[in-house]
Design a protein around this motif. Structure first.
Motif, PDB file in Angstrom:
ATOM      1  N   ALA A 330      41.640  45.809  38.525  1.00  0.00           N
ATOM      2  CA  ALA A 330      41.343  44.424  38.148  1.00  0.00           C
ATOM      3  C   ALA A 330      42.333  43.923  37.112  1.00  0.00           C
ATOM      4  O   ALA A 330      42.794  42.778  37.172  1.00  0.00           O
ATOM      5  CB  ALA A 330      39.912  44.318  37.623  1.00  0.00           C
ATOM      6  N   GLN A 331      42.680  44.785  36.153  1.00  0.00           N
ATOM      7  CA  GLN A 331      43.653  44.392  35.142  1.00  0.00           C
ATOM      8  C   GLN A 331      45.032  44.170  35.757  1.00  0.00           C
ATOM      9  O   GLN A 331      45.753  43.258  35.364  1.00  0.00           O
ATOM     10  CB  GLN A 331      43.735  45.467  34.050  1.00  0.00           C
ATOM     11  CG  GLN A 331      42.464  45.615  33.235  1.00  0.00           C
ATOM     12  CD  GLN A 331      42.042  44.309  32.586  1.00  0.00           C
ATOM     13  OE1 GLN A 331      42.846  43.647  31.930  1.00  0.00           O
ATOM     14  NE2 GLN A 331      40.796  43.922  32.769  1.00  0.00           N
ATOM     15  N   CYS A 334      44.885  40.909  37.790  1.00  0.00           N
ATOM     16  CA  CYS A 334      44.727  39.744  36.922  1.00  0.00           C
ATOM     17  C   CYS A 334      45.830  39.651  35.872  1.00  0.00           C
ATOM     18  O   CYS A 334      45.828  38.697  35.081  1.00  0.00           O
ATOM     19  CB  CYS A 334      43.368  39.788  36.226  1.00  0.00           C
ATOM     20  SG  CYS A 334      41.971  39.722  37.372  1.00  0.00           S
ATOM     21  N   CYS A 335      46.728  40.644  35.857  1.00  0.00           N
ATOM     22  CA  CYS A 335      47.852  40.652  34.905  1.00  0.00           C
ATOM     23  C   CYS A 335      47.355  40.617  33.472  1.00  0.00           C
ATOM     24  O   CYS A 335      47.881  39.888  32.613  1.00  0.00           O
ATOM     25  CB  CYS A 335      48.817  39.500  35.163  1.00  0.00           C
ATOM     26  SG  CYS A 335      49.549  39.538  36.808  1.00  0.00           S
ATOM     27  N   LYS A 336      46.304  41.403  33.189  1.00  0.00           N
ATOM     28  CA  LYS A 336      45.759  41.456  31.832  1.00  0.00           C
ATOM     29  C   LYS A 336      46.262  42.714  31.141  1.00  0.00           C
ATOM     30  O   LYS A 336      46.974  43.530  31.708  1.00  0.00           O
ATOM     31  CB  LYS A 336      44.230  41.434  31.853  1.00  0.00           C
ATOM     32  CG  LYS A 336      43.654  40.144  32.402  1.00  0.00           C
ATOM     33  CD  LYS A 336      42.144  40.182  32.346  1.00  0.00           C
ATOM     34  CE  LYS A 336      41.545  38.895  32.890  1.00  0.00           C
ATOM     35  NZ  LYS A 336      40.065  38.913  32.858  1.00  0.00           N
ATOM     36  N   CYS A 384      36.444  42.876  30.466  1.00  0.00           N
ATOM     37  CA  CYS A 384      37.237  43.091  31.670  1.00  0.00           C
ATOM     38  C   CYS A 384      36.762  42.244  32.829  1.00  0.00           C
ATOM     39  O   CYS A 384      37.519  41.996  33.777  1.00  0.00           O
ATOM     40  CB  CYS A 384      37.159  44.565  32.080  1.00  0.00           C
ATOM     41  SG  CYS A 384      37.988  45.656  30.906  1.00  0.00           S
ATOM     42  N   GLN A 385      35.457  41.823  32.779  1.00  0.00           N
ATOM     43  CA  GLN A 385      34.891  41.027  33.863  1.00  0.00           C
ATOM     44  C   GLN A 385      34.986  41.753  35.192  1.00  0.00           C
ATOM     45  O   GLN A 385      35.396  41.204  36.206  1.00  0.00           O
ATOM     46  CB  GLN A 385      35.586  39.661  33.945  1.00  0.00           C
ATOM     47  CG  GLN A 385      35.386  38.807  32.726  1.00  0.00           C
ATOM     48  CD  GLN A 385      36.083  37.477  32.835  1.00  0.00           C
ATOM     49  OE1 GLN A 385      36.793  37.214  33.795  1.00  0.00           O
ATOM     50  NE2 GLN A 385      35.873  36.612  31.845  1.00  0.00           N
TER      51      GLN A 385
END
Length: 388
Positions: A330-331, A334-336, A384-385
Protein backbone atom coordinates in the motif's frame (compact mmCIF):
# COMPACT_ATOMS: atom_id res chain seq x y z
CA UNK A 1 -18.66 -48.16 -86.48
CA UNK A 2 -18.22 -45.36 -84.01
CA UNK A 3 -14.96 -45.04 -82.23
CA UNK A 4 -14.94 -45.40 -78.47
CA UNK A 5 -13.97 -41.78 -78.02
CA UNK A 6 -16.77 -40.58 -80.26
CA UNK A 7 -19.24 -42.88 -78.57
CA UNK A 8 -18.26 -41.60 -75.08
CA UNK A 9 -18.34 -38.01 -76.25
CA UNK A 10 -21.79 -38.57 -77.76
CA UNK A 11 -23.20 -39.69 -74.39
CA UNK A 12 -23.86 -36.27 -72.91
CA UNK A 13 -26.42 -34.96 -70.51
CA UNK A 14 -29.23 -32.67 -71.40
CA UNK A 15 -27.07 -29.59 -70.95
CA UNK A 16 -24.56 -30.76 -73.51
CA UNK A 17 -21.83 -31.50 -70.89
CA UNK A 18 -20.06 -34.81 -71.29
CA UNK A 19 -19.27 -37.23 -68.44
CA UNK A 20 -15.56 -36.52 -68.99
CA UNK A 21 -16.26 -32.83 -68.29
CA UNK A 22 -18.24 -33.79 -65.18
CA UNK A 23 -15.29 -35.82 -63.92
CA UNK A 24 -12.95 -32.90 -64.40
CA UNK A 25 -15.31 -30.59 -62.57
CA UNK A 26 -15.68 -33.01 -59.68
CA UNK A 27 -11.91 -33.34 -59.42
CA UNK A 28 -11.59 -29.57 -59.42
CA UNK A 29 -14.26 -29.27 -56.74
CA UNK A 30 -12.51 -31.87 -54.58
CA UNK A 31 -9.23 -30.00 -54.87
CA UNK A 32 -10.96 -26.79 -53.88
CA UNK A 33 -12.53 -28.52 -50.88
CA UNK A 34 -9.15 -29.85 -49.79
CA UNK A 35 -7.60 -26.39 -50.17
CA UNK A 36 -10.46 -24.82 -48.22
CA UNK A 37 -10.13 -27.42 -45.45
CA UNK A 38 -6.38 -26.78 -45.23
CA UNK A 39 -6.99 -23.03 -45.04
CA UNK A 40 -9.55 -23.50 -42.27
CA UNK A 41 -7.11 -25.75 -40.41
CA UNK A 42 -4.42 -23.10 -40.64
CA UNK A 43 -6.87 -20.51 -39.36
CA UNK A 44 -7.71 -22.75 -36.41
CA UNK A 45 -4.04 -23.27 -35.63
CA UNK A 46 -3.46 -19.51 -35.83
CA UNK A 47 -6.42 -18.90 -33.53
CA UNK A 48 -5.06 -21.41 -31.03
CA UNK A 49 -1.62 -19.84 -31.17
CA UNK A 50 -3.15 -16.39 -30.74
CA UNK A 51 -5.08 -17.54 -27.65
CA UNK A 52 -1.91 -19.05 -26.21
CA UNK A 53 -0.05 -15.78 -26.80
CA UNK A 54 -2.79 -13.79 -25.05
CA UNK A 55 -2.67 -16.12 -22.03
CA UNK A 56 1.11 -15.82 -21.82
CA UNK A 57 0.85 -12.04 -22.13
CA UNK A 58 -1.49 -11.97 -19.11
CA UNK A 59 0.85 -14.26 -17.15
CA UNK A 60 3.77 -12.03 -18.15
CA UNK A 61 2.07 -8.92 -16.75
CA UNK A 62 1.17 -10.62 -13.46
CA UNK A 63 4.68 -12.05 -13.04
CA UNK A 64 6.41 -8.73 -13.55
CA UNK A 65 3.93 -6.67 -11.54
CA UNK A 66 3.68 -8.99 -8.54
CA UNK A 67 7.38 -9.77 -8.20
CA UNK A 68 8.51 -6.21 -8.90
CA UNK A 69 6.15 -4.98 -6.17
CA UNK A 70 7.58 -7.59 -3.78
CA UNK A 71 11.17 -6.60 -4.56
CA UNK A 72 10.45 -2.90 -4.06
CA UNK A 73 8.56 -3.58 -0.81
CA UNK A 74 11.42 -5.55 0.72
CA UNK A 75 14.09 -3.12 -0.44
CA UNK A 76 12.29 0.04 0.70
CA UNK A 77 10.79 -1.20 3.99
CA UNK A 78 13.34 -1.50 6.78
CA UNK A 79 11.17 -3.74 8.93
CA UNK A 80 10.67 -6.20 6.08
CA UNK A 81 14.41 -6.35 5.45
CA UNK A 82 15.09 -7.04 9.12
CA UNK A 83 13.21 -10.37 9.00
CA UNK A 84 15.50 -13.18 7.88
CA UNK A 85 12.71 -15.14 6.21
CA UNK A 86 12.05 -12.23 3.87
CA UNK A 87 15.51 -12.68 2.37
CA UNK A 88 14.27 -15.94 0.85
CA UNK A 89 11.12 -14.20 -0.37
CA UNK A 90 13.28 -11.51 -1.97
CA UNK A 91 15.38 -14.16 -3.73
CA UNK A 92 12.20 -15.90 -4.87
CA UNK A 93 10.82 -12.65 -6.28
CA UNK A 94 14.05 -11.95 -8.18
CA UNK A 95 14.13 -15.44 -9.73
CA UNK A 96 10.45 -15.26 -10.66
CA UNK A 97 11.00 -11.81 -12.14
CA UNK A 98 13.71 -13.30 -14.37
CA UNK A 99 11.22 -15.99 -15.38
CA UNK A 100 8.87 -13.23 -16.48
CA UNK A 101 11.63 -11.49 -18.43
CA UNK A 102 12.56 -14.79 -20.13
CA UNK A 103 8.95 -15.57 -21.07
CA UNK A 104 8.76 -13.31 -24.18
CA UNK A 105 12.16 -14.59 -25.30
CA UNK A 106 10.82 -18.14 -25.09
CA UNK A 107 7.53 -17.35 -26.83
CA UNK A 108 9.18 -15.52 -29.74
CA UNK A 109 10.67 -18.81 -30.97
CA UNK A 110 7.16 -19.91 -31.95
CA UNK A 111 6.59 -16.80 -34.04
CA UNK A 112 7.64 -16.15 -37.63
CA UNK A 113 10.77 -14.17 -36.78
CA UNK A 114 11.68 -16.63 -34.04
CA UNK A 115 12.03 -19.45 -36.56
CA UNK A 116 15.07 -17.69 -38.03
CA UNK A 117 16.34 -16.86 -34.55
CA UNK A 118 16.26 -20.55 -33.62
CA UNK A 119 18.80 -21.37 -36.34
CA UNK A 120 21.48 -19.47 -34.43
CA UNK A 121 23.21 -21.71 -31.92
CA UNK A 122 23.98 -19.00 -29.36
CA UNK A 123 20.45 -17.60 -29.18
CA UNK A 124 18.94 -21.08 -29.00
CA UNK A 125 21.17 -22.30 -26.16
CA UNK A 126 20.77 -19.03 -24.28
CA UNK A 127 17.02 -19.66 -24.38
CA UNK A 128 17.48 -22.91 -22.44
CA UNK A 129 20.00 -21.41 -20.01
CA UNK A 130 17.80 -18.45 -19.09
CA UNK A 131 14.64 -20.49 -18.66
CA UNK A 132 16.20 -23.43 -16.76
CA UNK A 133 18.31 -21.24 -14.46
CA UNK A 134 15.44 -18.97 -13.40
CA UNK A 135 12.98 -21.82 -12.86
CA UNK A 136 15.54 -23.94 -11.02
CA UNK A 137 16.40 -21.11 -8.61
CA UNK A 138 12.71 -20.43 -8.05
CA UNK A 139 12.01 -24.06 -7.14
CA UNK A 140 15.10 -24.30 -4.92
CA UNK A 141 14.04 -21.15 -3.10
CA UNK A 142 10.61 -22.68 -2.44
CA UNK A 143 12.21 -25.63 -0.66
CA UNK A 144 14.46 -23.18 1.24
CA UNK A 145 11.39 -21.32 2.48
CA UNK A 146 9.88 -24.64 3.56
CA UNK A 147 13.05 -25.49 5.52
CA UNK A 148 13.07 -22.05 7.12
CA UNK A 149 9.48 -22.40 8.28
CA UNK A 150 10.15 -25.95 9.45
CA UNK A 151 12.96 -24.72 11.72
CA UNK A 152 10.79 -21.83 12.95
CA UNK A 153 8.11 -24.28 14.14
CA UNK A 154 9.91 -27.47 15.14
CA UNK A 155 12.93 -25.74 16.69
CA UNK A 156 11.28 -22.45 17.60
CA UNK A 157 13.44 -21.71 20.66
CA UNK A 158 16.64 -22.22 18.66
CA UNK A 159 15.57 -20.56 15.42
CA UNK A 160 17.77 -17.48 15.90
CA UNK A 161 20.77 -19.73 16.44
CA UNK A 162 20.17 -22.01 13.44
CA UNK A 163 18.89 -19.50 10.90
CA UNK A 164 21.13 -16.46 11.04
CA UNK A 165 21.44 -13.83 8.35
CA UNK A 166 24.77 -15.31 7.30
CA UNK A 167 23.26 -18.78 6.92
CA UNK A 168 20.39 -17.33 4.88
CA UNK A 169 22.82 -15.61 2.50
CA UNK A 170 24.79 -18.83 2.14
CA UNK A 171 21.65 -20.80 1.25
CA UNK A 172 20.54 -18.17 -1.27
CA UNK A 173 23.99 -18.10 -2.88
CA UNK A 174 24.01 -21.89 -3.06
CA UNK A 175 20.61 -21.90 -4.75
CA UNK A 176 21.77 -19.51 -7.46
CA UNK A 177 25.02 -21.42 -8.00
CA UNK A 178 23.19 -24.75 -8.32
CA UNK A 179 20.62 -23.21 -10.67
CA UNK A 180 23.35 -21.75 -12.90
CA UNK A 181 25.30 -25.03 -12.86
CA UNK A 182 22.26 -27.09 -13.87
CA UNK A 183 21.39 -24.60 -16.62
CA UNK A 184 24.94 -24.67 -18.03
CA UNK A 185 24.85 -28.42 -18.75
CA UNK A 186 22.87 -28.06 -22.03
CA UNK A 187 25.37 -25.46 -23.24
CA UNK A 188 28.20 -28.01 -23.29
CA UNK A 189 26.21 -31.22 -23.86
CA UNK A 190 23.37 -30.97 -26.36
CA UNK A 191 22.04 -32.32 -29.67
CA UNK A 192 22.30 -29.06 -31.58
CA UNK A 193 24.13 -30.60 -34.56
CA UNK A 194 21.34 -33.15 -35.15
CA UNK A 195 18.39 -30.95 -34.09
CA UNK A 196 15.81 -29.90 -36.65
CA UNK A 197 14.65 -26.94 -34.58
CA UNK A 198 15.29 -25.03 -31.36
CA UNK A 199 12.97 -27.16 -29.21
CA UNK A 200 13.48 -28.78 -25.84
CA UNK A 201 13.02 -32.31 -27.11
CA UNK A 202 15.28 -31.62 -30.09
CA UNK A 203 18.24 -29.98 -28.33
CA UNK A 204 18.27 -31.34 -24.77
CA UNK A 205 19.76 -34.78 -24.19
CA UNK A 206 17.44 -37.52 -22.84
CA UNK A 207 19.69 -38.30 -19.87
CA UNK A 208 19.58 -34.63 -18.87
CA UNK A 209 15.78 -34.53 -18.74
CA UNK A 210 15.32 -38.02 -17.26
CA UNK A 211 18.35 -38.04 -14.95
CA UNK A 212 18.72 -34.43 -13.74
CA UNK A 213 15.67 -32.22 -14.24
CA UNK A 214 12.80 -34.61 -13.52
CA UNK A 215 14.35 -36.44 -10.51
CA UNK A 216 15.29 -33.07 -9.03
CA UNK A 217 11.68 -31.91 -9.22
CA UNK A 218 10.40 -35.15 -7.68
CA UNK A 219 12.85 -34.93 -4.77
CA UNK A 220 11.99 -31.30 -4.08
CA UNK A 221 8.25 -32.02 -4.27
CA UNK A 222 8.55 -34.89 -1.76
CA UNK A 223 10.71 -32.80 0.60
CA UNK A 224 8.24 -29.91 0.49
CA UNK A 225 5.37 -32.29 1.22
CA UNK A 226 7.20 -33.79 4.21
CA UNK A 227 8.28 -30.44 5.64
CA UNK A 228 4.86 -28.82 5.37
CA UNK A 229 3.16 -31.93 6.72
CA UNK A 230 5.41 -31.81 9.79
CA UNK A 231 4.75 -28.08 10.10
CA UNK A 232 1.00 -28.63 10.00
CA UNK A 233 1.19 -31.39 12.63
CA UNK A 234 3.29 -29.27 14.97
CA UNK A 235 1.00 -26.28 14.49
CA UNK A 236 -2.00 -28.43 15.39
CA UNK A 237 -0.25 -29.72 18.53
CA UNK A 238 0.60 -26.20 19.65
CA UNK A 239 -2.97 -25.11 19.02
CA UNK A 240 -4.28 -27.95 21.18
CA UNK A 241 -1.90 -27.06 23.99
CA UNK A 242 -3.03 -23.45 23.86
CA UNK A 243 -6.68 -24.51 24.00
CA UNK A 244 -6.07 -26.68 27.05
CA UNK A 245 -4.08 -24.01 28.86
CA UNK A 246 -5.81 -22.13 31.68
CA UNK A 247 -3.15 -19.48 32.08
CA UNK A 248 -4.08 -17.33 29.08
CA UNK A 249 -7.26 -15.37 28.65
CA UNK A 250 -9.66 -15.90 25.76
CA UNK A 251 -8.49 -12.93 23.71
CA UNK A 252 -4.79 -13.83 23.79
CA UNK A 253 -5.40 -17.52 23.08
CA UNK A 254 -7.59 -16.60 20.09
CA UNK A 255 -4.86 -14.35 18.70
CA UNK A 256 -2.38 -17.18 19.08
CA UNK A 257 -4.62 -19.74 17.41
CA UNK A 258 -5.28 -17.57 14.36
CA UNK A 259 -1.81 -18.01 12.79
CA UNK A 260 -2.04 -21.78 13.40
CA UNK A 261 -5.23 -22.05 11.36
CA UNK A 262 -3.68 -19.90 8.67
CA UNK A 263 -0.73 -22.30 8.56
CA UNK A 264 -3.07 -25.14 7.61
CA UNK A 265 -4.59 -23.05 4.85
CA UNK A 266 -1.28 -21.94 3.43
CA UNK A 267 0.16 -25.46 3.47
CA UNK A 268 -2.70 -26.68 1.28
CA UNK A 269 -2.43 -23.60 -0.91
CA UNK A 270 1.34 -23.89 -1.36
CA UNK A 271 1.42 -27.61 -2.21
CA UNK A 272 -1.70 -27.40 -4.35
CA UNK A 273 -0.43 -24.53 -6.50
CA UNK A 274 3.05 -26.01 -6.79
CA UNK A 275 1.72 -29.41 -7.85
CA UNK A 276 -0.91 -28.14 -10.30
CA UNK A 277 1.56 -25.78 -11.97
CA UNK A 278 4.65 -27.96 -12.30
CA UNK A 279 3.47 -31.59 -12.37
CA UNK A 280 1.85 -31.36 -15.87
CA UNK A 281 5.00 -29.80 -17.31
CA UNK A 282 7.31 -32.54 -16.08
CA UNK A 283 4.81 -35.17 -17.16
CA UNK A 284 4.96 -33.72 -20.67
CA UNK A 285 8.77 -33.65 -20.44
CA UNK A 286 8.78 -37.39 -19.76
CA UNK A 287 6.30 -37.95 -22.61
CA UNK A 288 8.73 -36.18 -24.94
CA UNK A 289 11.39 -38.80 -24.18
CA UNK A 290 9.09 -41.48 -25.57
CA UNK A 291 8.11 -39.30 -28.56
CA UNK A 292 4.53 -39.08 -27.30
CA UNK A 293 4.54 -35.28 -27.36
CA UNK A 294 6.52 -32.56 -29.10
CA UNK A 295 7.61 -29.15 -27.87
CA UNK A 296 5.62 -27.33 -30.54
CA UNK A 297 2.37 -29.12 -29.72
CA UNK A 298 -0.50 -27.41 -27.95
CA UNK A 299 -0.24 -29.88 -25.02
CA UNK A 300 3.30 -28.71 -24.31
CA UNK A 301 2.29 -25.06 -24.62
CA UNK A 302 -0.54 -25.48 -22.10
CA UNK A 303 1.76 -27.28 -19.64
CA UNK A 304 4.40 -24.58 -20.12
CA UNK A 305 1.88 -21.82 -19.39
CA UNK A 306 0.84 -23.59 -16.19
CA UNK A 307 4.46 -23.78 -15.08
CA UNK A 308 4.92 -20.07 -15.75
CA UNK A 309 1.75 -19.32 -13.79
CA UNK A 310 3.53 -20.55 -10.64
CA UNK A 311 5.84 -17.52 -10.82
CA UNK A 312 2.76 -15.30 -10.91
CA UNK A 313 1.19 -17.06 -7.92
CA UNK A 314 4.27 -16.99 -5.68
CA UNK A 315 3.91 -13.27 -4.79
CA UNK A 316 0.32 -13.95 -3.75
CA UNK A 317 1.21 -17.02 -1.69
CA UNK A 318 4.31 -15.72 0.08
CA UNK A 319 3.77 -11.96 0.11
CA UNK A 320 0.18 -10.81 -0.29
CA UNK A 321 -1.11 -13.14 2.44
CA UNK A 322 1.21 -11.37 4.89
CA UNK A 323 -0.08 -8.29 6.70
CA UNK A 324 3.32 -6.59 6.74
CA UNK A 325 3.73 -6.99 2.99
CA UNK A 326 0.24 -5.65 2.38
CA UNK A 327 1.13 -2.50 4.30
CA UNK A 328 4.34 -2.16 2.32
CA UNK A 329 2.46 -2.71 -0.95
CA UNK A 330 0.00 0.00 0.00
CA UNK A 331 2.85 2.37 0.80
CA UNK A 332 4.57 1.58 -2.49
CA UNK A 333 1.42 2.09 -4.57
CA UNK A 334 0.47 5.25 -2.66
CA UNK A 335 4.07 6.55 -2.76
CA UNK A 336 4.08 7.11 1.00
CA UNK A 337 6.86 6.80 3.52
CA UNK A 338 8.20 3.31 4.18
CA UNK A 339 8.30 3.94 7.94
CA UNK A 340 4.66 2.88 8.12
CA UNK A 341 5.23 -0.66 6.91
CA UNK A 342 5.45 -2.31 10.29
CA UNK A 343 5.57 -6.11 10.26
CA UNK A 344 4.76 -8.74 12.81
CA UNK A 345 7.32 -11.54 12.64
CA UNK A 346 4.77 -14.12 13.73
CA UNK A 347 2.30 -13.20 11.00
CA UNK A 348 5.18 -13.09 8.53
CA UNK A 349 5.70 -16.81 8.96
CA UNK A 350 1.99 -17.58 9.36
CA UNK A 351 3.33 -20.09 11.86
CA UNK A 352 4.18 -20.10 15.59
CA UNK A 353 7.75 -19.05 16.29
CA UNK A 354 10.00 -18.21 19.21
CA UNK A 355 8.63 -14.66 19.31
CA UNK A 356 5.18 -16.15 19.92
CA UNK A 357 6.45 -17.93 23.00
CA UNK A 358 8.14 -14.75 24.20
CA UNK A 359 4.85 -12.88 23.80
CA UNK A 360 3.04 -15.60 25.75
CA UNK A 361 5.56 -15.31 28.58
CA UNK A 362 5.22 -11.55 28.63
CA UNK A 363 1.42 -11.82 28.65
CA UNK A 364 1.48 -14.26 31.55
CA UNK A 365 3.75 -11.97 33.61
CA UNK A 366 1.97 -8.76 32.71
CA UNK A 367 -1.57 -9.03 31.44
CA UNK A 368 -1.68 -5.40 30.37
CA UNK A 369 1.42 -5.51 28.22
CA UNK A 370 -0.42 -6.71 25.15
CA UNK A 371 -3.04 -4.00 25.44
CA UNK A 372 -0.32 -1.37 25.71
CA UNK A 373 1.18 -2.59 22.47
CA UNK A 374 -2.04 -2.75 20.50
CA UNK A 375 -2.80 0.96 20.80
CA UNK A 376 0.15 2.22 18.78
CA UNK A 377 -0.50 -0.54 16.29
CA UNK A 378 -4.05 0.69 15.84
CA UNK A 379 -2.80 4.24 15.28
CA UNK A 380 -0.22 2.94 12.87
CA UNK A 381 -2.76 0.97 10.86
CA UNK A 382 -5.02 4.03 10.77
CA UNK A 383 -2.17 6.12 9.47
CA UNK A 384 -1.39 3.61 6.76
CA UNK A 385 -5.09 3.31 5.88
CA UNK A 386 -4.71 -0.38 5.14
CA UNK A 387 -7.55 -2.77 5.92
CA UNK A 388 -6.43 -5.56 8.21
Amino acid sequence: MESPEYGWFNHSNGNGISPRTNGANELKDNLMDITTAATVGQQRISAGLLLWLIINAIIFVFILAGNALTIVAVRTCRNLRSVISNLFILSLAISDFIVGVALPYHVVFYMGSGLDLGRLRGFCLFRFFLFICACCVSILTLISIAVDRYIAVIYALHYRRYMTRRVAYMIITLNWCVGALVAMIPIFWNKWSAAQGCEFDEVLLPWYVAGVITPGFVIIWICMLVFYWRIMREASKQAQRLRQSVVYNTHSSHSMLHPDWKSVQIVVFIMGCFTICWLPYFSVAIAQLFRMCRSNSMIYKIAFSLAMANSALNPIIYSWKNAGFRRAFAQTLCCKSASCCRIDADLELHLPSDSVKQRIDSNSSNGYAANAETKPNEKLSTQCQVAQ
